[in-house]
Each structure stands twice: as structure tokens, then as C-alpha cells.
Design an enzyme around this catalytic site. Structure first.
Site, PDB file in Angstrom:
ATOM      1  N   HIS A  15      -5.903   1.419  -4.226  1.00 39.05           N
ATOM      2  CA  HIS A  15      -4.860   0.849  -2.896  1.00 39.05           C
ATOM      3  C   HIS A  15      -4.463  -0.612  -3.405  1.00 39.05           C
ATOM      4  CE1 HIS A  15      -8.102  -1.282  -0.280  1.00 39.05           C
ATOM      5  NE2 HIS A  15      -8.389  -1.410  -1.476  1.00 39.05           N
ATOM      6  N   HIS A  74      -2.427   1.034   7.246  1.00 38.60           N
ATOM      7  CA  HIS A  74      -2.625   0.842   5.718  1.00 38.60           C
ATOM      8  C   HIS A  74      -3.033   2.514   5.117  1.00 38.60           C
ATOM      9  CE1 HIS A  74      -4.261  -0.847   1.935  1.00 38.60           C
ATOM     10  NE2 HIS A  74      -5.395  -0.035   1.859  1.00 38.60           N
ATOM     11  N   CYS A 129       1.071  -1.219  -0.144  1.00 31.80           N
ATOM     12  CA  CYS A 129      -0.161  -0.031  -0.191  1.00 31.80           C
ATOM     13  C   CYS A 129       0.919   1.291   0.041  1.00 31.80           C
ATOM     14  CB  CYS A 129      -1.100   0.094   1.290  1.00 31.80           C
ATOM     15  SG  CYS A 129      -0.168  -0.093   2.794  1.00 31.80           S
TER      16      CYS A 129
END
Length: 270
Positions: free
Chosen positions: A243, A231, A184
Site C-alpha cells: 500500500h 484507505h 493508496c
């Protein structure tokens, strides 16, 4: 009768010796005949009495100290189970719960693998996960300052979004920064690098990048950090992000995380 005189002398000596043997001796060696008779008169109350000495104290036996329960004894490490959500990674969970990737791998018998899947249950340390006060362990984001979109950001944000769109379908790779795969933060770093901005490599650095903004003021190219800052996604507009979600998945478009799961919105200026 001169011949009876020696016999009488011996008999008299025997009587003398017998009388001496009948005298009673006391324990201290004195003779009872020499002691005065005991007085039967009552004791004079005004007469001074001999002082009474206090009794000698009895020695107290020494008792060895016993170990205190809960302090001297070692406590086993407590663990709890968490249900994995989309976007969770071992690195993010280790940071969130005050542990390490190796510790989580050992605790869950993962060996050297870092593959975890949404919906699965993972064992994590429970004592570090919730410090005093019950607050979850999260890195403190930078002070919240509202970012203001400008032409420079619009141009840089468009370039970052364009790069991210070109990576759709590529696999998630732990620690990946392209070109074959990304995690990510690697995807977000490369996207803004394409726009001429060098961001930190990990989410823990990206949470301090740029300036803070708010959900209603998001513009394409802004960073959305969620799940304890483990994240990050790149906002592309219309309530969506691009993402790299987790191992086994590919770079994809997804809705914004729920506000309760987001820890920071970051506005990057090209």
C-alpha cells in the site's frame, strides 16, 4: 305714619329673600325640603333585587415572544479531536466525518497543505462524525457475497501484485496514479489496470468493485479497505498488503489492518 309704609315694604321683601336663600339644595338640584323623609323600616327580604352586572374584564397586556434558547439562537459548530492513524488522509477523514478537505484545512490551520502524520491530533466536526445511534459515518459496502478464487483471478492477481511490487519505494503523492508517485487507491487502480481490469479511481468506488469476500478467503490481488473505507491496500498473501500509506512515506509492504479497522474485502476477477 304714612311715611313708614315704604320702609316696611322693603323690610318684608328682605325677609322673603332671606328665607329662600336658606333652603338646602341637593346635588341633583332638588330641594331638601321637598324630599320625603327616609324610611327606617327593615328591608323586605322577599322584594326582588336589581340584577348585579359582572365586572368589566381587565385587558391583558401583550407580551412579546421571547427567543427560545437552543432553537432561535445560532449554535456554534462542535468539533472534537482525533488521533491520526497510519493510512489516514484528509480526503478519507473528510468523508468519514461528513466534512470537506478545505473545511479540515481551515479548521486545523493547514493552509493548502494536505500533509498529516500518524500520531498527530486533528480537529474534526463532532456532530457529523457520530449520527443518531452513535454509529460512525461509513459508506455502505455492497452486500457481502463470498468470492471464489479461480484461474482467471490467479493470473490477474499475480499481474497486479507484480506491478505493485515494482512500485515499492516510490513516494506517496496525493491523487497520484504514477509513475512517479501514488496514493493508496491510485496504486491499486494501476495495479489491476496492468492486469486488464479497470477499477474506480477512489476508495469510495473501489468498495463496490468485484465481489465481497472474507478475511480467511483472501487471495493475492484482493482489495482490503480499512479506516472507514478511506484507505485501501492490495493483498499479496501471508497476511500482508502492499500500500501507499500517507504523505511523507513510500509504497511499502505492511501487515493486514486489524479486523475491527477493515470495512470490506473485495475479490476482483480479471
Amino acid at each position: 305714619m304714612w311715611w313708614a309704609l315704604p320702609f316696611l315694604t322693603v323690610l318684608f321683601a328682605l325677609f322673603v329673600l332671606l328665607g329662600a336663600g336658606l333652603t338646602v339644595n341637593e346635588p341633583d338640584g332638588s330641594s331638601s325640603a321637598a324630599r320625603p323623609p327616609a324610611s327606617l323600616e327593615p328591608e323586605d327580604p322577599t322584594a326582588p333585587k336589581p340584577p348585579q352586572l359582572p365586572p368589566l374584564p381587565h385587558p391583558v397586556p401583550h407580551k412579546p415572544a421571547e427567543p427560545r434558547p437552543g432553537r432561535d439562537a445560532a449554535r456554534p459548530a462542535a468539533v472534537k479531536k482525533v488521533v491520526l492513524r497510519p493510512g489516514d488522509t484528509l480526503y478519507a477523514l473528510a468523508h468519514k466525518h461528513g466534512s470537506t478537505v478545505k473545511a479540515l484545512q481551515k479548521l486545523n490551520s493547514l493552509g493548502a497543505s494536505t500533509l498529516i502524520y500518524a500520531g498527530d491530533t486533528l480537529r474534526v466536526p463532532s456532530t457529523a462524525a457520530e449520527p443518531r445511534g452513535g454509529a460512525s459515518h461509513r459508506p455502505s459496502p455492497a452486500p457481502q457475497k463470498t468470492g471464489t478464487p479461480d484461474k482467471r483471478h490467479a493470473k490477474g492477481g499475480a499481474a497486479a501484485v507484480a506491478f505493485a511490487r515494482a512500485q515499492l519505494g516510490k513516494p506517496y503523492v496525493w491523487g497520484g496514479t504514477g509513475p512517479r508517485g501514488f496514493d493508496c487507491s491510485g496504486l491499486v487502480m494501476r495495479a489491476w489496470q496492468k492486469a486488464g481490469v479497470q477499477l474506480p479511481r477512489t476508495t469510495w468506488g473501489q468498495i463496490h468493485a468485484g465481489t465481497a469476500t472474507s478475511r480467511p478467503r483472501l487471495v493475492p490481488g484482493d482489495l482490503v479497505l480499512s479506516y472507514g473505507a478511506g484507505h485501501v491496500g492490495l493483498y499479496i498473501g501471508n497476511g500482508k498488503v502492499i500500500h501507499a500509506p500517507r504523505p511523507g512515506r513510500t509504497v511499502t509492504v505492511a501487515p493486514l489492518a486489524a479486523p475491527s479497522d477493515v470495512v470490506s474485502y473485495r475479490h476482483i476477477t480479471a
